[in-house]
Design a protein around this motif. Structure first.
Motif, PDB file in Angstrom:
ATOM      1  N   GLU A  95       0.909  -1.180   0.021  1.00 20.33           N
ATOM      2  CA  GLU A  95       0.140  -0.100   0.064  1.00 20.33           C
ATOM      3  C   GLU A  95       0.816   1.253  -0.038  1.00 20.33           C
ATOM      4  O   GLU A  95       0.284   2.408  -0.436  1.00 20.33           O
TER       5      GLU A  95
ATOM      6  N   ARG B  41       2.041   3.348  -3.793  1.00 16.99           N
ATOM      7  CA  ARG B  41       1.460   4.706  -4.574  1.00 16.99           C
ATOM      8  C   ARG B  41       2.024   5.936  -3.798  1.00 16.99           C
ATOM      9  O   ARG B  41       1.989   7.041  -4.243  1.00 16.99           O
TER      10      ARG B  41
ATOM     11  N   TYR C  25      -4.070   7.379   7.615  1.00 25.77           N
ATOM     12  CA  TYR C  25      -5.008   7.700   6.537  1.00 25.77           C
ATOM     13  C   TYR C  25      -5.831   8.658   6.678  1.00 25.77           C
ATOM     14  O   TYR C  25      -6.296   9.781   6.039  1.00 25.77           O
TER      15      TYR C  25
ATOM     16  N   THR D  49      -6.423  12.503   5.462  1.00 28.75           N
ATOM     17  CA  THR D  49      -7.711  12.955   4.710  1.00 28.75           C
ATOM     18  C   THR D  49      -8.292  14.220   5.571  1.00 28.75           C
ATOM     19  O   THR D  49      -8.622  15.233   4.614  1.00 28.75           O
TER      20      THR D  49
ATOM     21  N   SER E 223     -12.818   2.863   8.162  1.00 28.07           N
ATOM     22  CA  SER E 223     -13.502   3.451   7.267  1.00 28.07           C
ATOM     23  C   SER E 223     -14.581   4.800   7.499  1.00 28.07           C
ATOM     24  O   SER E 223     -14.649   4.949   8.939  1.00 28.07           O
TER      25      SER E 223
ATOM     26  N   LEU F 203     -16.965   3.956   2.658  1.00 25.79           N
ATOM     27  CA  LEU F 203     -15.337   4.304   1.969  1.00 25.79           C
ATOM     28  C   LEU F 203     -14.351   3.950   2.994  1.00 25.79           C
ATOM     29  O   LEU F 203     -14.194   4.318   4.043  1.00 25.79           O
ATOM     30  N   SER F 204     -13.304   3.029   2.514  1.00 28.19           N
ATOM     31  CA  SER F 204     -12.089   2.473   3.339  1.00 28.19           C
ATOM     32  C   SER F 204     -11.415   3.635   3.543  1.00 28.19           C
ATOM     33  O   SER F 204     -11.324   4.720   2.568  1.00 28.19           O
TER      34      SER F 204
ATOM     35  N   ASP G 195      -8.208   3.803   3.400  1.00 26.14           N
ATOM     36  CA  ASP G 195      -7.050   3.921   2.478  1.00 26.14           C
ATOM     37  C   ASP G 195      -7.486   4.989   0.893  1.00 26.14           C
ATOM     38  O   ASP G 195      -6.888   5.627   0.673  1.00 26.14           O
ATOM     39  N   LYS G 196      -8.812   4.477   0.615  1.00 25.40           N
ATOM     40  CA  LYS G 196      -9.285   4.976  -0.651  1.00 25.40           C
ATOM     41  C   LYS G 196      -9.658   6.514  -0.351  1.00 25.40           C
ATOM     42  O   LYS G 196      -9.369   7.329  -1.051  1.00 25.40           O
ATOM     43  N   LEU G 197      -9.976   6.681   0.781  1.00 22.67           N
ATOM     44  CA  LEU G 197     -10.482   8.190   1.245  1.00 22.67           C
ATOM     45  C   LEU G 197      -9.152   8.965   1.244  1.00 22.67           C
ATOM     46  O   LEU G 197      -9.267  10.170   1.003  1.00 22.67           O
TER      47      LEU G 197
ATOM     48  N   TRP H 251      -6.321   8.387  -0.300  1.00 24.92           N
ATOM     49  CA  TRP H 251      -5.663   8.715  -1.651  1.00 24.92           C
ATOM     50  C   TRP H 251      -6.308   9.916  -2.376  1.00 24.92           C
ATOM     51  O   TRP H 251      -5.856  10.531  -2.791  1.00 24.92           O
ATOM     52  N   TYR H 252      -7.752   9.746  -2.391  1.00 22.28           N
ATOM     53  CA  TYR H 252      -8.591  10.584  -3.293  1.00 22.28           C
ATOM     54  C   TYR H 252      -8.603  11.845  -2.689  1.00 22.28           C
ATOM     55  O   TYR H 252      -8.773  12.837  -3.237  1.00 22.28           O
TER      56      TYR H 252
END
Lengths: 136, 96
Positions: free
Chosen positions: A108, A111, B7, B11, B65, B69-70, B72-74, B76-77
């Motif tokens: 992970e 990136r 994360y 965020t 989460s 939304l998890s 990690d995705k939260l 990153w975006y």
């Protein structure tokens, strides 16, 4: 004084491109120095705020006056304004990357290391554009 | 090892930075407040964003989460979104 701070800024910035590249190359090999190097990279990203801040707050105002008086005023209004704020996210991005290495999520972290490299390179290029902007 | 949610800390700080930039550009008093409190508005933003990263990283250490939304995705975006919004904001401000 200015030269010392500028060189520190450039050297630490280059380290934020070189170290993540090394980390990415050796991430899968489970070498025992990946964690210390990840920690050092994150630490450097925070330390970098010191020369960056000194240059921006003490020395940049004179350059800003030149840029705004010239034909490349966008070099300050868009490029420098963006650069000074993107720079605040760089240590957070590098710390997330290092954090993933320390919590066993090496895959992970990839990136985030790549983003550290791209952002560091972009900040360097933007600094160059600002410098050129002062001569226009 | 001390638990910390990198994360969700990232965020919150990514979006907080956008909010601070927009408010500071539109409300002069806020920019002046940051400058008078921290010595410079940039230092003020740096301190607040760093504090938010640490505080929310610890406060949300047990969450993985937000809604569907998890984390990690939260993160990153949010970080990518923050970088893009900041750039677009200064382009729009320049041509306004």
């Amino acid at each position: 004084m200015r030269d010392f701070v500028l060189f520190a800024h450039i050297i630490l910035g280059l380290a934020l491109i070189a170290f993540p590249i090394i980390i990415l190359l050796y991430l899968k090999k489970q070498t025992n120095w990946i964690k210390p190097l990840s920690f050092a990279t994150a630490a450097i990203s925070w330390i970098l705020l010191l020369p960056a801040g000194k240059l921006y707050i003490t020395f940049y105002p004179a350059t800003k006056t030149l840029i705004k008086a010239g034909s490349w005023s966008w070099a300050h209004s868009i490029i420098m304004e963006t650069k000074e704020h993107w720079g605040l996210l760089l240590p957070i991005i590098a710390t997330v990357a290092a954090g993933m290495v320390f919590t066993g999520k090496a895959e992970e972290s990839k990136r985030w290391w790549i983003l550290t490299i791209i952002l560091s390179a972009l900040l360097g290029i933007m600094g160059r554009i600002v410098k050129i902007g002062a001569l226009q | 090892m001390i638990k910390f949610n990198f994360y969700l800390g990232a965020t919150v700080s990514a979006w907080l930075l956008v909010i601070l930039i927009v408010i500071a550009e539109f409300i002069v008093q806020f920019k002046t407040f940051l400058a008078s409190t921290f010595g410079h508005h940039w230092i003020g933003k740096a301190v607040i964003v760093t504090f938010a990263f640490l505080a929310f990283g610890f406060l949300l250490k047990n969450r993985n989460s937000i809604g569907d939304l998890s984390d990690d995705k939260l993160a990153w975006y949010s970080v990518l979104g923050s970088l893009i919004v900041i750039f677009l904001f200064f382009i729009i401000e320049f041509f306004k």
